[in-house]
Design a protein around this motif. Structure first.
Motif, PDB file in Angstrom:
ATOM      1  N   GLU A  16       0.831  -1.201   0.000  1.00 18.85           N
ATOM      2  CA  GLU A  16       0.000   0.000   0.000  1.00 18.85           C
ATOM      3  C   GLU A  16       0.867   1.253   0.000  1.00 18.85           C
ATOM      4  O   GLU A  16       1.923   1.271   0.623  1.00 18.85           O
ATOM      5  CB  GLU A  16      -0.893   0.027   1.243  1.00 18.85           C
ATOM      6  N   ALA A  17       0.395   2.284  -0.688  1.00 17.07           N
ATOM      7  CA  ALA A  17       1.087   3.568  -0.666  1.00 17.07           C
ATOM      8  C   ALA A  17       0.642   4.334   0.577  1.00 17.07           C
ATOM      9  O   ALA A  17      -0.501   4.232   1.005  1.00 17.07           O
ATOM     10  CB  ALA A  17       0.774   4.378  -1.920  1.00 17.07           C
ATOM     11  N   GLY A  18       1.559   5.085   1.143  1.00 17.48           N
ATOM     12  CA  GLY A  18       1.240   5.877   2.319  1.00 17.48           C
ATOM     13  C   GLY A  18       2.166   7.065   2.450  1.00 17.48           C
ATOM     14  O   GLY A  18       3.068   7.282   1.641  1.00 17.48           O
ATOM     15  N   TRP A  19       1.957   7.823   3.515  1.00 20.27           N
ATOM     16  CA  TRP A  19       2.736   9.021   3.816  1.00 20.27           C
ATOM     17  C   TRP A  19       4.124   8.586   4.274  1.00 20.27           C
ATOM     18  O   TRP A  19       4.253   7.837   5.229  1.00 20.27           O
ATOM     19  CB  TRP A  19       2.009   9.786   4.917  1.00 20.27           C
ATOM     20  N   LEU A  20       5.159   9.044   3.581  1.00 23.94           N
ATOM     21  CA  LEU A  20       6.528   8.640   3.917  1.00 23.94           C
ATOM     22  C   LEU A  20       7.482   9.821   4.017  1.00 23.94           C
ATOM     23  O   LEU A  20       8.649   9.714   3.647  1.00 23.94           O
ATOM     24  CB  LEU A  20       7.058   7.618   2.910  1.00 23.94           C
ATOM     25  N   GLY A  21       7.004  10.936   4.560  1.00 22.71           N
ATOM     26  CA  GLY A  21       7.890  12.052   4.837  1.00 22.71           C
ATOM     27  C   GLY A  21       7.503  13.325   4.131  1.00 22.71           C
ATOM     28  O   GLY A  21       6.849  13.306   3.099  1.00 22.71           O
ATOM     29  N   SER A  22       7.905  14.436   4.744  1.00 21.94           N
ATOM     30  CA  SER A  22       7.672  15.747   4.148  1.00 21.94           C
ATOM     31  C   SER A  22       8.805  16.672   4.558  1.00 21.94           C
ATOM     32  O   SER A  22       9.631  16.321   5.397  1.00 21.94           O
ATOM     33  CB  SER A  22       6.325  16.320   4.593  1.00 21.94           C
ATOM     34  N   ASP A  23       8.832  17.862   3.981  1.00 21.27           N
ATOM     35  CA  ASP A  23       9.958  18.752   4.263  1.00 21.27           C
ATOM     36  C   ASP A  23       9.648  19.868   5.246  1.00 21.27           C
ATOM     37  O   ASP A  23      10.519  20.626   5.585  1.00 21.27           O
ATOM     38  CB  ASP A  23      10.546  19.314   2.975  1.00 21.27           C
ATOM     39  N   SER A  24       8.428  20.014   5.707  1.00 25.93           N
ATOM     40  CA  SER A  24       8.140  21.013   6.742  1.00 25.93           C
ATOM     41  C   SER A  24       6.798  20.684   7.366  1.00 25.93           C
ATOM     42  O   SER A  24       5.999  19.931   6.812  1.00 25.93           O
ATOM     43  CB  SER A  24       8.132  22.426   6.164  1.00 25.93           C
ATOM     44  N   ASP A  25       6.555  21.251   8.546  1.00 22.86           N
ATOM     45  CA  ASP A  25       5.269  21.002   9.176  1.00 22.86           C
ATOM     46  C   ASP A  25       4.864  22.158  10.070  1.00 22.86           C
ATOM     47  O   ASP A  25       5.689  22.954  10.493  1.00 22.86           O
ATOM     48  CB  ASP A  25       5.275  19.699   9.966  1.00 22.86           C
TER      49      ASP A  25
END
Length: 167
Positions: A16-25
């Protein structure tokens, strides 16, 4: 720290595809949910893809990048009590798109919104986000405010209504 890491484990299930990181929050406390209190995390550029457990890496050949996504975590007054649930939007064809998008005229000019800061109303029912409007590679062309209303009453954020204003 291991119990905290386990609580926030985010790897998608195999295949399954999922959330695997981002560059800011950005995070703000809002109302709603089982305990009446949630943390809303807003992310900018986000990798959405499958995870290869044998190589411990993202699968690049099926990766999408949404320019904004979000997560919700149930909380009490003392602590968070669950794992984050991640959300992004899909267009009518089913392709992954950014959670927050500019108005149609700005989107037609290839602008996108990068959330930078946020604040929630005292009762946690409304949220104001400050976002850069970006065109091309790191070309900031303006600033917008994203206004979300009734976030405590609507459980699934994919159904939240929002309005953007140029500032």
């Amino acid at each position: 720290a291991l119990d905290l890491q386990a609580q926030f484990e985010i790897l998608p299930e195999p295949g399954e595809a999922g959330w695997l990181g981002s560059d800011s929050d950005v995070s703000v406390v809002i109302g709603g949910g089982a305990a009446g209190r949630r943390v809303l995390w807003i992310f900018a550029d986000t990798f959405i893809t499958k995870y290869d457990r044998s190589n411990q890496s993202r699968v690049l050949d099926c990766m999408d990048m949404a320019r904004s996504t979000l997560a919700l975590v149930e909380c009490t007054e003392e602590r968070c009590i669950g794992r984050p649930q991640f959300f992004w939007q899909r267009d009518k064809a089913g392709a992954i798109v950014s959670f927050f998008e500019p108005p149609a005229d700005k989107k037609a000019d290839d602008e996108l919104l990068w959330p930078l800061a946020g604040i929630a109303s005292r009762e946690g029912n409304s949220v104001l986000l400050l976002a850069s409007r970006v065109n091309g590679f790191m070309n900031v062309v303006g600033t917008s405010v994203i206004v979300l209303k009734d976030v405590a009453q609507v459980e699934d954020p994919r159904h939240w209504q929002y309005t953007t204003y140029d500032v």
